[in-house]
Scaffold this motif. Structure first.
Motif, PDB file in Angstrom:
ATOM      1  N   PHE A 121       1.128  -1.065   0.033  1.00 55.00           N
ATOM      2  CA  PHE A 121      -0.133   0.055   0.064  1.00 55.00           C
ATOM      3  C   PHE A 121       0.786   1.247  -0.142  1.00 55.00           C
ATOM      4  N   ASP A 122       1.937   1.128   1.016  1.00 57.38           N
ATOM      5  CA  ASP A 122       2.984   2.451   0.764  1.00 57.38           C
ATOM      6  C   ASP A 122       3.550   2.831  -0.434  1.00 57.38           C
ATOM      7  N   THR A 123       3.459   1.877  -1.611  1.00 52.96           N
ATOM      8  CA  THR A 123       4.039   2.293  -2.596  1.00 52.96           C
ATOM      9  C   THR A 123       3.301   2.702  -3.814  1.00 52.96           C
ATOM     10  N   LEU A 124       2.024   3.061  -3.388  1.00 49.83           N
ATOM     11  CA  LEU A 124       0.800   3.279  -4.543  1.00 49.83           C
ATOM     12  C   LEU A 124       1.004   4.603  -4.939  1.00 49.83           C
ATOM     13  N   VAL A 125       1.032   5.655  -3.633  1.00 49.68           N
ATOM     14  CA  VAL A 125       1.204   6.980  -4.182  1.00 49.68           C
ATOM     15  C   VAL A 125       2.312   7.533  -5.006  1.00 49.68           C
ATOM     16  N   PRO A 126       3.540   6.800  -4.398  1.00 49.75           N
ATOM     17  CA  PRO A 126       4.856   7.103  -5.137  1.00 49.75           C
ATOM     18  C   PRO A 126       4.624   6.464  -6.728  1.00 49.75           C
ATOM     19  N   THR A 127       4.215   5.410  -6.768  1.00 47.26           N
ATOM     20  CA  THR A 127       4.150   4.776  -7.917  1.00 47.26           C
ATOM     21  C   THR A 127       3.460   5.720  -9.134  1.00 47.26           C
ATOM     22  N   GLY A 151      -9.212   1.778  -2.137  1.00 48.15           N
ATOM     23  CA  GLY A 151      -9.742   1.992  -0.705  1.00 48.15           C
ATOM     24  C   GLY A 151      -8.898   3.122  -0.421  1.00 48.15           C
ATOM     25  N   MET A 152      -8.264   3.983  -1.160  1.00 51.67           N
ATOM     26  CA  MET A 152      -7.460   5.187  -0.509  1.00 51.67           C
ATOM     27  C   MET A 152      -8.154   6.323  -0.304  1.00 51.67           C
ATOM     28  N   THR A 153      -7.801   6.785   1.017  1.00 50.21           N
ATOM     29  CA  THR A 153      -8.260   7.994   1.765  1.00 50.21           C
ATOM     30  C   THR A 153      -7.753   9.238   1.114  1.00 50.21           C
ATOM     31  N   ILE A 154      -8.626  10.097   0.750  1.00 51.01           N
ATOM     32  CA  ILE A 154      -7.973  11.413   0.162  1.00 51.01           C
ATOM     33  C   ILE A 154      -7.739  12.206   1.453  1.00 51.01           C
ATOM     34  N   SER A 155      -6.322  12.618   1.230  1.00 52.04           N
ATOM     35  CA  SER A 155      -5.710  13.282   2.525  1.00 52.04           C
ATOM     36  C   SER A 155      -4.666  14.428   1.948  1.00 52.04           C
ATOM     37  N   ASP A 156      -4.312  15.426   3.077  1.00 52.84           N
ATOM     38  CA  ASP A 156      -3.699  16.560   2.301  1.00 52.84           C
ATOM     39  C   ASP A 156      -2.147  16.193   2.177  1.00 52.84           C
ATOM     40  N   GLU A 157      -1.935  15.298   2.841  1.00 54.65           N
ATOM     41  CA  GLU A 157      -0.302  14.729   2.698  1.00 54.65           C
ATOM     42  C   GLU A 157      -0.371  14.131   1.362  1.00 54.65           C
ATOM     43  N   ARG A 158      -1.208  13.331   0.866  1.00 54.75           N
ATOM     44  CA  ARG A 158      -1.213  12.508  -0.284  1.00 54.75           C
ATOM     45  C   ARG A 158      -1.471  13.406  -1.407  1.00 54.75           C
ATOM     46  N   LEU A 159      -2.147  14.439  -1.140  1.00 55.91           N
ATOM     47  CA  LEU A 159      -2.544  15.499  -2.386  1.00 55.91           C
ATOM     48  C   LEU A 159      -1.380  16.379  -2.512  1.00 55.91           C
ATOM     49  N   GLU A 160      -0.383  16.374  -1.613  1.00 59.62           N
ATOM     50  CA  GLU A 160       0.740  17.014  -2.122  1.00 59.62           C
ATOM     51  C   GLU A 160       1.637  16.318  -3.335  1.00 59.62           C
ATOM     52  N   GLN A 161       1.519  15.002  -3.323  1.00 62.74           N
ATOM     53  CA  GLN A 161       1.836  14.011  -4.295  1.00 62.74           C
ATOM     54  C   GLN A 161       1.179  13.841  -5.630  1.00 62.74           C
ATOM     55  N   GLY A 213       1.740   2.719   6.161  1.00 65.04           N
ATOM     56  CA  GLY A 213       1.466   3.776   5.233  1.00 65.04           C
ATOM     57  C   GLY A 213      -0.087   4.310   5.318  1.00 65.04           C
ATOM     58  N   THR A 214      -0.856   3.699   6.054  1.00 67.47           N
ATOM     59  CA  THR A 214      -2.345   3.862   5.930  1.00 67.47           C
ATOM     60  C   THR A 214      -2.746   4.792   7.035  1.00 67.47           C
ATOM     61  N   THR A 215      -4.281   5.362   6.882  1.00 65.65           N
ATOM     62  CA  THR A 215      -4.495   6.246   7.870  1.00 65.65           C
ATOM     63  C   THR A 215      -4.550   5.533   8.960  1.00 65.65           C
ATOM     64  N   GLY A 216      -4.824   4.160   9.129  1.00 66.99           N
ATOM     65  CA  GLY A 216      -4.837   3.496  10.540  1.00 66.99           C
ATOM     66  C   GLY A 216      -3.665   3.623  11.175  1.00 66.99           C
ATOM     67  N   ASP A 217      -2.420   3.557  10.351  1.00 68.02           N
ATOM     68  CA  ASP A 217      -1.133   3.691  10.600  1.00 68.02           C
ATOM     69  C   ASP A 217      -0.838   4.925  11.536  1.00 68.02           C
ATOM     70  N   GLU A 218      -1.257   5.831  10.767  1.00 63.59           N
ATOM     71  CA  GLU A 218      -1.022   7.619  11.373  1.00 63.59           C
ATOM     72  C   GLU A 218      -2.084   7.744  12.502  1.00 63.59           C
ATOM     73  N   TRP A 219      -3.243   6.998  12.732  1.00 70.59           N
ATOM     74  CA  TRP A 219      -4.140   7.325  13.799  1.00 70.59           C
ATOM     75  C   TRP A 219      -3.509   6.577  15.026  1.00 70.59           C
ATOM     76  N   ILE A 220      -2.849   5.626  14.768  1.00 70.27           N
ATOM     77  CA  ILE A 220      -2.192   4.641  15.898  1.00 70.27           C
ATOM     78  C   ILE A 220      -0.883   5.881  16.473  1.00 70.27           C
ATOM     79  N   SER A 221      -0.147   6.228  15.536  1.00 66.13           N
ATOM     80  CA  SER A 221       0.864   7.180  15.973  1.00 66.13           C
ATOM     81  C   SER A 221       0.350   8.531  16.868  1.00 66.13           C
ATOM     82  N   GLU A 222      -1.119   9.009  16.520  1.00 64.55           N
ATOM     83  CA  GLU A 222      -1.397  10.085  16.981  1.00 64.55           C
ATOM     84  C   GLU A 222      -2.146   9.882  18.262  1.00 64.55           C
TER      85      GLU A 222
END
Ligand code: GLN
Length: 276
Positions: free
Chosen positions: A100-106, A119-129, A168-177
């Protein structure tokens, strides 16, 4: 859904698909069409492979994209991308599984896939890429743990708690926060993470709620969603920023699919309701 209903659905889509294929101009440009749901004055776009909309995704994310018992890639996103391709006078192909974490870079890099519908969430961070299509589905997160374990976001936020996620998912980010005291375990594969909870390796997983519900119902009756997290996410289709004509054509196709009932049909098929 009964297999009969499913067969009828495929029969309907199959006939429509044959028509779309017959109308395909094979040039990678939007096809000329008499279908008034399709605009023909679309800006041109480029495709990796002529006449084909090429998708890349992580293929272990049921019911959105997964490999069935016959080895076929199926799911909500697969039906949706086929419907989009049809509207554009193209056929649709899925590349082999990618983390999953290679999709946006690809998509950002280009040359391999035109879109990622994953099943990719639209996010500000990804919208930069990359660019995203208009949203096509709402989603939230869920915490999965052993059934009857009594765990929740409070008790999991403690030293020694092992909480898995897909890297690299939004779940990953949610745990960190939200679970800074727990040990986060990022994994490439959702099934491996859930299996790890079953076997006692991990205490919980944070993952998109529709996927948690589907995987528990299909394969993990020993697990349950112990808490729903209303993150208010929206799924979108990732497209390269260098391909604005493709983004516009995909948004037109999405609007047509919403309007002519195809989207509701696909939702009904995979979720048994159009209210998702
Ligand atoms: N929706 C989540 C995200 O975009 C998870 C997607 C996935 O694992 N396929 O991060």
């Amino acid at each position: 859904m009964s297999s009969m209903t499913r067969r009828n659905f495929f029969a309907t889509i199959g006939a429509a698909g044959a028509l779309a294929l017959a109308g395909c101009n094979g040039s990678g440009q939007p096809a000329e069409s008499t279908d008034d749901t399709q605009t023909t004055d679309e800006a041109s776009y480029t495709l990796v492979k002529e006449g084909v909309l090429t998708n890349v995704a992580e293929l272990g994310f049921a019911p959105f994209e997964y490999i069935d018992d016959e080895g076929t890639t199926v799911g909500f996103d697969v039906d949706l991308s086929n419907a989009i391709a049809e509207k554009m006078g193209l056929t649709c192909e899925w590349l082999p599984n990618q983390a999953f974490d290679t999709l946006v870079p690809t998509i950002k890099q280009g040359g391999k896939a035109d879109i990622s519908i994953a099943g990719m969430t639209i996010s500000d961070e990804r919208l930069e890429q990359v660019d995203f299509s208009d949203p096509y589905l709402n989603s939230n997160q869920g915490i999965v743990a052993a059934a009857g374990s009594d765990l929740n976001s409070e008790s999991l936020n403690a030293e020694g708690m092992q909480v898995a996620c897909q890297t690299g998912t939004t779940g990953d980010e949610w745990i960190s926060e939200n679970l800074p005291n727990a040990t986060k375990v990022p994994l490439a594969d959702v099934t491996a993470a859930l299996m790890g909870i079953s076997t006692g390796l991990y205490n919980a997983m944070v993952i998109d709620l529709p996927v948690a519900q589907n995987m528990i119902a299909e394969s993990f009756s020993d697990l349950e969603v112990v808490e729903e997290i209303p993150t208010g996410e929206q799924y979108g289709i990732a497209v390269s920023k260098d391909n604005p004509g493709l983004l516009a054509a995909i948004n037109d196709a999405l609007a047509a699919i919403e309007e002519d009932g195809t989207m509701d049909e696909i939702k009904q098929k995979w979720f048994g309701t159009t209210e998702i």
